[in-house]
Motif scaffolding. Structure first.
Motif, PDB file in Angstrom:
ATOM      1  N   ASN A 202     105.424  -9.327  37.533  1.00  0.00           N
ATOM      2  CA  ASN A 202     106.848  -9.052  37.680  1.00  0.00           C
ATOM      3  C   ASN A 202     107.010  -7.724  38.395  1.00  0.00           C
ATOM      4  O   ASN A 202     106.021  -7.033  38.710  1.00  0.00           O
ATOM      5  CB  ASN A 202     107.555  -9.059  36.327  1.00  0.00           C
ATOM      6  N   TYR A 203     108.262  -7.353  38.651  1.00  0.00           N
ATOM      7  CA  TYR A 203     108.501  -6.158  39.458  1.00  0.00           C
ATOM      8  C   TYR A 203     108.032  -4.878  38.781  1.00  0.00           C
ATOM      9  O   TYR A 203     107.453  -4.001  39.440  1.00  0.00           O
ATOM     10  CB  TYR A 203     109.981  -6.032  39.819  1.00  0.00           C
ATOM     11  N   ASP A 204     108.267  -4.729  37.494  1.00  0.00           N
ATOM     12  CA  ASP A 204     107.836  -3.516  36.804  1.00  0.00           C
ATOM     13  C   ASP A 204     106.331  -3.315  36.937  1.00  0.00           C
ATOM     14  O   ASP A 204     105.853  -2.194  37.182  1.00  0.00           O
ATOM     15  CB  ASP A 204     108.219  -3.583  35.319  1.00  0.00           C
ATOM     16  N   GLU A 205     105.584  -4.404  36.788  1.00  0.00           N
ATOM     17  CA  GLU A 205     104.128  -4.322  36.915  1.00  0.00           C
ATOM     18  C   GLU A 205     103.712  -4.056  38.355  1.00  0.00           C
ATOM     19  O   GLU A 205     102.714  -3.365  38.607  1.00  0.00           O
ATOM     20  CB  GLU A 205     103.496  -5.613  36.408  1.00  0.00           C
ATOM     21  N   LEU A 206     104.482  -4.578  39.302  1.00  0.00           N
ATOM     22  CA  LEU A 206     104.182  -4.336  40.718  1.00  0.00           C
ATOM     23  C   LEU A 206     104.360  -2.860  41.050  1.00  0.00           C
ATOM     24  O   LEU A 206     103.497  -2.250  41.698  1.00  0.00           O
ATOM     25  CB  LEU A 206     105.092  -5.193  41.595  1.00  0.00           C
ATOM     26  N   ASP A 236     112.042 -11.399  52.048  1.00  0.00           N
ATOM     27  CA  ASP A 236     112.380 -12.631  51.333  1.00  0.00           C
ATOM     28  C   ASP A 236     111.581 -12.809  50.049  1.00  0.00           C
ATOM     29  O   ASP A 236     112.017 -13.518  49.135  1.00  0.00           O
ATOM     30  CB  ASP A 236     112.178 -13.841  52.245  1.00  0.00           C
ATOM     31  N   SER A 237     110.418 -12.178  49.949  1.00  0.00           N
ATOM     32  CA  SER A 237     109.642 -12.247  48.712  1.00  0.00           C
ATOM     33  C   SER A 237     110.442 -11.700  47.530  1.00  0.00           C
ATOM     34  O   SER A 237     110.229 -12.098  46.384  1.00  0.00           O
ATOM     35  CB  SER A 237     108.338 -11.452  48.844  1.00  0.00           C
ATOM     36  N   PHE A 238     111.372 -10.816  47.840  1.00  0.00           N
ATOM     37  CA  PHE A 238     112.255 -10.245  46.820  1.00  0.00           C
ATOM     38  C   PHE A 238     113.591 -10.980  46.787  1.00  0.00           C
ATOM     39  O   PHE A 238     114.116 -11.297  45.713  1.00  0.00           O
ATOM     40  CB  PHE A 238     112.490  -8.757  47.102  1.00  0.00           C
ATOM     41  N   GLU A 270     113.268  -0.575  48.523  1.00  0.00           N
ATOM     42  CA  GLU A 270     113.364   0.862  48.800  1.00  0.00           C
ATOM     43  C   GLU A 270     112.484   1.653  47.838  1.00  0.00           C
ATOM     44  O   GLU A 270     111.771   2.591  48.246  1.00  0.00           O
ATOM     45  CB  GLU A 270     114.808   1.320  48.687  1.00  0.00           C
ATOM     46  N   GLU A 271     112.498   1.277  46.572  1.00  0.00           N
ATOM     47  CA  GLU A 271     111.703   1.987  45.576  1.00  0.00           C
ATOM     48  C   GLU A 271     110.209   1.865  45.875  1.00  0.00           C
ATOM     49  O   GLU A 271     109.451   2.835  45.735  1.00  0.00           O
ATOM     50  CB  GLU A 271     112.014   1.434  44.181  1.00  0.00           C
ATOM     51  N   LEU A 272     109.790   0.691  46.315  1.00  0.00           N
ATOM     52  CA  LEU A 272     108.376   0.489  46.644  1.00  0.00           C
ATOM     53  C   LEU A 272     107.978   1.252  47.901  1.00  0.00           C
ATOM     54  O   LEU A 272     106.867   1.790  47.981  1.00  0.00           O
ATOM     55  CB  LEU A 272     108.104  -1.008  46.823  1.00  0.00           C
ATOM     56  N   ILE A 273     108.865   1.282  48.883  1.00  0.00           N
ATOM     57  CA  ILE A 273     108.580   2.043  50.102  1.00  0.00           C
ATOM     58  C   ILE A 273     108.390   3.517  49.759  1.00  0.00           C
ATOM     59  O   ILE A 273     107.447   4.173  50.220  1.00  0.00           O
ATOM     60  CB  ILE A 273     109.710   1.863  51.135  1.00  0.00           C
ATOM     61  N   THR A 328     107.909 -10.246  41.946  1.00  0.00           N
ATOM     62  CA  THR A 328     109.074  -9.462  42.353  1.00  0.00           C
ATOM     63  C   THR A 328     110.286  -9.664  41.450  1.00  0.00           C
ATOM     64  O   THR A 328     111.320  -9.028  41.661  1.00  0.00           O
ATOM     65  CB  THR A 328     109.463  -9.828  43.802  1.00  0.00           C
ATOM     66  N   ALA A 329     110.177 -10.548  40.457  1.00  0.00           N
ATOM     67  CA  ALA A 329     111.296 -10.800  39.543  1.00  0.00           C
ATOM     68  C   ALA A 329     111.335  -9.732  38.451  1.00  0.00           C
ATOM     69  O   ALA A 329     110.331  -9.063  38.166  1.00  0.00           O
ATOM     70  CB  ALA A 329     111.163 -12.185  38.912  1.00  0.00           C
ATOM     71  N   ASP A 330     112.505  -9.586  37.840  1.00  0.00           N
ATOM     72  CA  ASP A 330     112.607  -8.684  36.694  1.00  0.00           C
ATOM     73  C   ASP A 330     111.721  -9.188  35.562  1.00  0.00           C
ATOM     74  O   ASP A 330     111.527 -10.404  35.399  1.00  0.00           O
ATOM     75  CB  ASP A 330     114.055  -8.612  36.208  1.00  0.00           C
ATOM     76  N   ALA A 331     111.202  -8.258  34.780  1.00  0.00           N
ATOM     77  CA  ALA A 331     110.428  -8.642  33.606  1.00  0.00           C
ATOM     78  C   ALA A 331     111.292  -9.494  32.685  1.00  0.00           C
ATOM     79  O   ALA A 331     112.440  -9.155  32.394  1.00  0.00           O
ATOM     80  CB  ALA A 331     109.946  -7.398  32.867  1.00  0.00           C
ATOM     81  N   GLY A 332     110.746 -10.627  32.268  1.00  0.00           N
ATOM     82  CA  GLY A 332     111.490 -11.558  31.430  1.00  0.00           C
ATOM     83  C   GLY A 332     112.207 -12.640  32.214  1.00  0.00           C
ATOM     84  O   GLY A 332     112.695 -13.612  31.622  1.00  0.00           O
ATOM     85  N   SER A 333     112.273 -12.482  33.534  1.00  0.00           N
ATOM     86  CA  SER A 333     112.952 -13.475  34.389  1.00  0.00           C
ATOM     87  C   SER A 333     111.981 -14.115  35.373  1.00  0.00           C
ATOM     88  O   SER A 333     112.393 -14.646  36.402  1.00  0.00           O
ATOM     89  CB  SER A 333     114.107 -12.817  35.156  1.00  0.00           C
TER      90      SER A 333
END
Length: 461
Positions: A202-206, A236-238, A270-273, A328-333
């Motif tokens: 998920n995104y948090d882990e990414l 598009d991955s996000f 943006e946060e990942l960049i 890329t999804a939210d944790a839990g989603s």
């Protein structure tokens, strides 16, 4: 003789671009014939149901000497596949010589420039980024008559016949290379294990993984940002987690960049960049450079199509795997739009240009080249997304672990968006590419959003 042996022979001569009807060509013909015989024996009854393309198209031997320049994927493994296809063509057309040119990876700009000056080879690889422009200018010729004449439905799978055969104007201009392919996130499992970093789901882990790799001076993801389509695929991955249509929906004006779902994706990117997900100079990096970073263990992840599997399995020797879904999804989603993918199919293949003196023969050569190139790739690398009907094809080896994993989920994948270079709204695609490149090197999310919304207003009718 298996293709593997033919491939090793071809590799030794990978820099030889022309072919001649000498004793060497005769030896290649014997090798190819032996490969075909083995394939027929292995396929059993299925083999008798489909006429060989060589027998269908060339029962006669044409004594006319002909040279065709062929611009296509060439270099590395692509050289092997091209040379194998050339050997097959030599079986029935011993007086035909193919001279290969490497297709430039610049979004079609070189090809469009050459078309404007009348400097195209007789057989040319095209895709959605070039096909309409070349067709409108008369640089490539329609091939509709060959759909029945060459019995294409006997050789291409149904998804190709239904989804990627025709250009926007309703005509066919190419013989297919490539299939309906998902864009995947590849990762170096050894780097994750050695550095005690969890493979993200998920995104948090990414985000945590990106920061952890940066602390260890390892590039989190290698990206070839010099080309347009990988930028759209990363976006598009996000986006598909929130708006399945992604870039395609934006290009049609169905959503705006300022809409909540797209904004959520933009914020994550943006946060990942800012966390340093990509290598320095990402917007000037071509595919070969990015791939080398990944293969050499300097980058932990890389985005590319399913066709890339064959390129990395052998050199990375068990160190590579894929994420079956984007992290890329939210944790839990994670289950929301879990298998909504970017990628899909493209009208990508071999076209015949107006410079061909014998269009009929050029069409035969273009079809045979595309068919046997894809057959060689399937046979050598087990590409499970082959565009060909595979019941009469054989594999040199068992499917590799990635292909086996992909085979288990590929039927669950859906594609609501499109490759950036295949968007019908080409003006939007151009602007999106420019804005995405600026975003990667420091443009704010606010400016990125505002400029995309302006692009939608300007380009959507």
């Amino acid at each position: 003789m298996k293709l593997k042996k033919v491939m090793s022979m071809a590799m030794a001569a990978a820099m030889v671009l022309g072919m001649t009807a000498t004793a060497e060509a005769s030896e290649g013909t014997e090798a190819a014939a032996e490969t075909a015989a083995e394939a027929t024996e292995a396929a059993g009854e299925n083999a008798s149901q489909t006429v060989s393309p060589l027998d269908l198209l060339a029962p006669e031997v044409d004594e006319t000497e002909a040279v065709f320049r062929v611009c296509t994927y060439y270099g590395g493994d692509n050289t092997v596949f091209a040379d194998y296809a050339a050997e097959k063509i030599k079986e029935k057309y011993p007086n035909v010589t193919l001279e290969f040119e490497t297709y430039p990876s610049d979004g079609g700009q070189t090809i469009k420039t050459r078309a404007a000056t009348g400097d195209l080879p007789e057989i040319l690889m095209v895709d959605s980024g070039t096909i309409s422009v070349l067709a409108e200018s008369g640089s490539i010729i329609p091939l509709d008559e060959y759909i029945e004449k060459f019995r294409l439905a006997d050789y291409y799978n149904d998804s190709i016949m239904q989804n990627t055969l025709y250009a926007p104007d309703g005509h066919m201009y190419h013989f297919q290379i490539g299939s309906i392919s998902p864009i995947l996130w590849y990762y170096n499992n050894e780097l994750f294990e050695e550095n005690n970093i969890k493979v993200p789901e998920n995104y948090d882990e990414l985000l945590a993984a990106v920061k952890a790799f940066r602390e260890k001076d390892i590039i989190p993801m290698a990206m070839f940002g010099k080309e347009p389509w990988p930028l759209g695929a990363f976006f598009d991955s996000f986006a598909v987690k929130e708006v399945p249509g992604g870039c395609y929906a934006l290009s049609k004006g169905e959503v705006k960049a300022s809409d909540e779902g797209i904004q959520k994706a933009v914020g994550k990117i943006e946060e990942l960049i800012q966390a340093g997900i990509f290598q320095d100079g990402v917007t000037n990096t071509d595919f070969d450079t990015a791939s080398a970073l990944f293969k050499e263990g300097k980058a932990a992840m890389m985005l590319n199509g399913s066709w890339y599997t064959g390129d990395v399995i052998e050199p990375m020797a068990g160190k590579v795997d894929i994420m079956a879904a984007y992290p890329t999804a939210d944790a839990g989603s994670e289950a929301v739009n879990e298998f909504c993918m970017t990628g899909g199919g493209d009208t990508n293949g071999m076209a015949v240009t107006a410079s061909a003196k014998d269009p009929e023969l050029a069409a035969k050569i273009a079809f045979l080249f595309g068919y046997y190139r894809e057959a060689a790739q399937y046979q050598a690398k087990g590409l499970v997304t082959t565009p060909l009907k595979s019941d009469v094809l054989t594999l040199d080896n068992e499917l590799d672990p990635i292909s086996q994993k992909l085979l288990g989920v590929v039927n669950e994948y859906t594609y609501d968006t499109k490759f950036l270079h295949t968007l019908p709204n080409t003006k939007f695609a151009t602007i999106f590419t420019e804005e995405m490149q600026k975003f990667l090197v420091g443009e704010s999310a606010a400016d990125f959003t505002a400029n995309l919304d302006k692009a939608i207003e300007k380009t959507v009718e």
